[in-house]
Each structure stands twice: as structure tokens, then as C-alpha cells.
Design a protein around this motif. Sequence first.
Motif, PDB file in Angstrom:
ATOM      1  N   SER A  59       0.931  -1.374  -0.106  1.00  0.00           N
ATOM      2  CA  SER A  59      -0.134   0.027   0.053  1.00  0.00           C
ATOM      3  C   SER A  59       0.787   1.249  -0.065  1.00  0.00           C
ATOM      4  CB  SER A  59      -0.958   0.049   1.211  1.00  0.00           C
ATOM      5  OG  SER A  59      -1.609   1.158   1.359  1.00  0.00           O
ATOM      6  N   LEU A  60       2.010   1.142   0.570  1.00  0.00           N
ATOM      7  CA  LEU A  60       2.838   2.245   0.809  1.00  0.00           C
ATOM      8  C   LEU A  60       3.476   2.694  -0.518  1.00  0.00           C
ATOM      9  CD1 LEU A  60       3.898   4.283   2.902  1.00  0.00           C
ATOM     10  CD2 LEU A  60       5.768   2.668   3.315  1.00  0.00           C
ATOM     11  N   LEU A  61       3.823   1.635  -1.457  1.00  0.00           N
ATOM     12  CA  LEU A  61       4.512   1.717  -2.587  1.00  0.00           C
ATOM     13  C   LEU A  61       3.131   1.903  -3.522  1.00  0.00           C
ATOM     14  CD1 LEU A  61       7.209  -0.794  -2.426  1.00  0.00           C
ATOM     15  CD2 LEU A  61       7.317   1.579  -1.939  1.00  0.00           C
ATOM     16  N   GLY A  62       1.901   1.905  -3.458  1.00  0.00           N
ATOM     17  CA  GLY A  62       0.955   2.133  -4.394  1.00  0.00           C
ATOM     18  C   GLY A  62       0.970   0.979  -5.287  1.00  0.00           C
ATOM     19  N   ALA A  63       0.987  -0.334  -4.779  1.00  0.00           N
ATOM     20  CA  ALA A  63       0.762  -1.602  -5.481  1.00  0.00           C
ATOM     21  C   ALA A  63      -0.448  -1.591  -6.508  1.00  0.00           C
ATOM     22  CB  ALA A  63       1.000  -2.821  -4.841  1.00  0.00           C
ATOM     23  N   ASN A  64      -0.459  -2.035  -7.611  1.00  0.00           N
ATOM     24  CA  ASN A  64      -1.505  -2.288  -8.571  1.00  0.00           C
ATOM     25  C   ASN A  64      -2.191  -3.388  -8.163  1.00  0.00           C
ATOM     26  OD1 ASN A  64      -3.535  -2.241 -10.514  1.00  0.00           O
ATOM     27  ND2 ASN A  64      -1.663  -2.501 -12.319  1.00  0.00           N
ATOM     28  N   GLN A  65      -3.576  -3.324  -8.023  1.00  0.00           N
ATOM     29  CA  GLN A  65      -4.540  -4.363  -7.411  1.00  0.00           C
ATOM     30  C   GLN A  65      -4.572  -5.237  -8.717  1.00  0.00           C
ATOM     31  OE1 GLN A  65      -8.443  -3.475  -5.816  1.00  0.00           O
ATOM     32  NE2 GLN A  65      -8.407  -5.399  -4.953  1.00  0.00           N
ATOM     33  N   ASN A  66      -4.345  -4.858 -10.060  1.00  0.00           N
ATOM     34  CA  ASN A  66      -4.626  -5.898 -10.978  1.00  0.00           C
ATOM     35  C   ASN A  66      -3.331  -6.826 -10.872  1.00  0.00           C
ATOM     36  OD1 ASN A  66      -7.236  -4.762 -11.603  1.00  0.00           O
ATOM     37  ND2 ASN A  66      -5.990  -3.141 -13.041  1.00  0.00           N
ATOM     38  N   ASN A  67      -2.307  -6.690 -10.223  1.00  0.00           N
ATOM     39  CA  ASN A  67      -1.164  -7.678 -10.134  1.00  0.00           C
ATOM     40  C   ASN A  67      -1.572  -8.972  -9.252  1.00  0.00           C
ATOM     41  OD1 ASN A  67       1.167  -8.383  -8.349  1.00  0.00           O
ATOM     42  ND2 ASN A  67       2.096  -7.866 -10.116  1.00  0.00           N
ATOM     43  N   ALA A  68      -1.172 -10.007  -9.672  1.00  0.00           N
ATOM     44  CA  ALA A  68      -1.608 -11.181  -8.992  1.00  0.00           C
ATOM     45  C   ALA A  68      -0.978 -11.236  -7.714  1.00  0.00           C
ATOM     46  CB  ALA A  68      -1.228 -12.398  -9.810  1.00  0.00           C
ATOM     47  N   PHE A  69       0.025 -10.835  -7.182  1.00  0.00           N
ATOM     48  CA  PHE A  69       0.669 -10.862  -6.029  1.00  0.00           C
ATOM     49  C   PHE A  69      -0.078  -9.790  -5.046  1.00  0.00           C
ATOM     50  CE2 PHE A  69       3.613  -9.811  -2.865  1.00  0.00           C
ATOM     51  CZ  PHE A  69       3.720 -10.763  -2.107  1.00  0.00           C
ATOM     52  N   ALA A  70      -0.270  -8.692  -5.528  1.00  0.00           N
ATOM     53  CA  ALA A  70      -1.202  -7.615  -4.565  1.00  0.00           C
ATOM     54  C   ALA A  70      -2.251  -8.041  -4.507  1.00  0.00           C
ATOM     55  CB  ALA A  70      -0.669  -6.256  -5.733  1.00  0.00           C
ATOM     56  N   SER A  71      -2.940  -8.530  -5.526  1.00  0.00           N
ATOM     57  CA  SER A  71      -4.414  -8.857  -5.521  1.00  0.00           C
ATOM     58  C   SER A  71      -4.651 -10.024  -4.427  1.00  0.00           C
ATOM     59  CB  SER A  71      -5.049  -9.226  -6.580  1.00  0.00           C
ATOM     60  OG  SER A  71      -6.428  -9.813  -6.603  1.00  0.00           O
ATOM     61  N   PHE A  72      -3.701 -10.918  -4.501  1.00  0.00           N
ATOM     62  CA  PHE A  72      -3.655 -12.080  -3.473  1.00  0.00           C
ATOM     63  C   PHE A  72      -3.418 -11.471  -2.138  1.00  0.00           C
ATOM     64  CE2 PHE A  72      -1.059 -15.125  -0.943  1.00  0.00           C
ATOM     65  CZ  PHE A  72      -2.177 -16.234  -0.819  1.00  0.00           C
ATOM     66  N   ILE A  73      -2.509 -10.619  -1.600  1.00  0.00           N
ATOM     67  CA  ILE A  73      -2.278 -10.244  -0.445  1.00  0.00           C
ATOM     68  C   ILE A  73      -3.440  -9.227  -0.112  1.00  0.00           C
ATOM     69  CG2 ILE A  73      -0.723  -8.380   0.933  1.00  0.00           C
ATOM     70  CD1 ILE A  73       0.362 -11.433   0.427  1.00  0.00           C
ATOM     71  N   TYR A  74      -4.104  -8.454  -0.678  1.00  0.00           N
ATOM     72  CA  TYR A  74      -5.139  -7.538  -0.407  1.00  0.00           C
ATOM     73  C   TYR A  74      -6.202  -8.550  -0.107  1.00  0.00           C
ATOM     74  CZ  TYR A  74      -2.745  -3.205  -1.725  1.00  0.00           C
ATOM     75  OH  TYR A  74      -2.012  -2.039  -1.957  1.00  0.00           O
ATOM     76  N   GLY A  75      -6.612  -9.430  -0.765  1.00  0.00           N
ATOM     77  CA  GLY A  75      -7.695 -10.377  -0.609  1.00  0.00           C
ATOM     78  C   GLY A  75      -7.673 -10.984   0.614  1.00  0.00           C
TER      79      GLY A  75
END
Length: 130
Positions: A59-75
Motif C-alpha cells: 500500500s505504501l508503494l501504491g501496488a496495482n491491485q490488478n497484479n496477481a500478488f498484490a491482489s492475493f495479499i489484499y484479498g
Amino acid sequence: MAEQVYQTREAITRTPGGAVRETVTASNDPVRSYVTSARIVDWITSAVLAVLAIRVVLSLLGANQNNAFASFIYGLTYPFVAPFFGLFGYNMHYGVARLELETLVAMLVYGIVGYGIARLIAVSSGRMQE
């Protein structure tokens, strides 16, 4: 019931004033269930805190939620952080760089709760785990 085997090791130190004897005793006493339970609680708490820390960094780095890893962590972390959304009057936006104070508060709360549960297990057994 299994027989307990005790092992004793002695160390003798000689000084000018006489001999000093130290005896160290150890046993192969099986790990008690409360220790195992407290360790499991500590491990689960550590795993949750680690995943929440990854969420803070993303979140601090503004990760794109469409990325599989970021989406997995956010979910994965959403159920843990959801009770704290709205605490500071911010609407959730993924892909925008910001420090998620809600996640930091969640980490603090879950850390304290996990520590408390592990200590409660140790205290209820009659012994404190070191």
C-alpha cells in the motif's frame, strides 16, 4: 505412561580456596501441551502480522491491485483489516500510495491479542513459558 529418563552432568572447578562443584540436571521430559498450544498461537499471530506487514509495504508503494500478488495479499488480509476501515475517515483506494494506518492499528491489536492468548495458555497451565 512413559518413563522419564534424567541425565545429569557435573562440572568441578578447582580454586585456590577449595573445590566448587556445579551440577546441571536436564531431563527428556516431553513438551507439554500448553507449550505446544502457546507456540501454535505465536506462530499464527506471527504469520498474520507478516502478511499484514506485506500489505502495508504494498500500500505504501501504491501496488496495482490488478497484479496477481498484490491482489492475493489484499484479498487475504482484507478480513483482518476490514473491522478497522473507517477508523480514520479514509475511503479505501487500491493503487494509490498511502500509509494504511488502519492496517498498522490491526497489526497492533492482533499482536496484543495473540500475545495475550499465548500467555493466558501458559498461565492457565500453572507455569509461565519463557
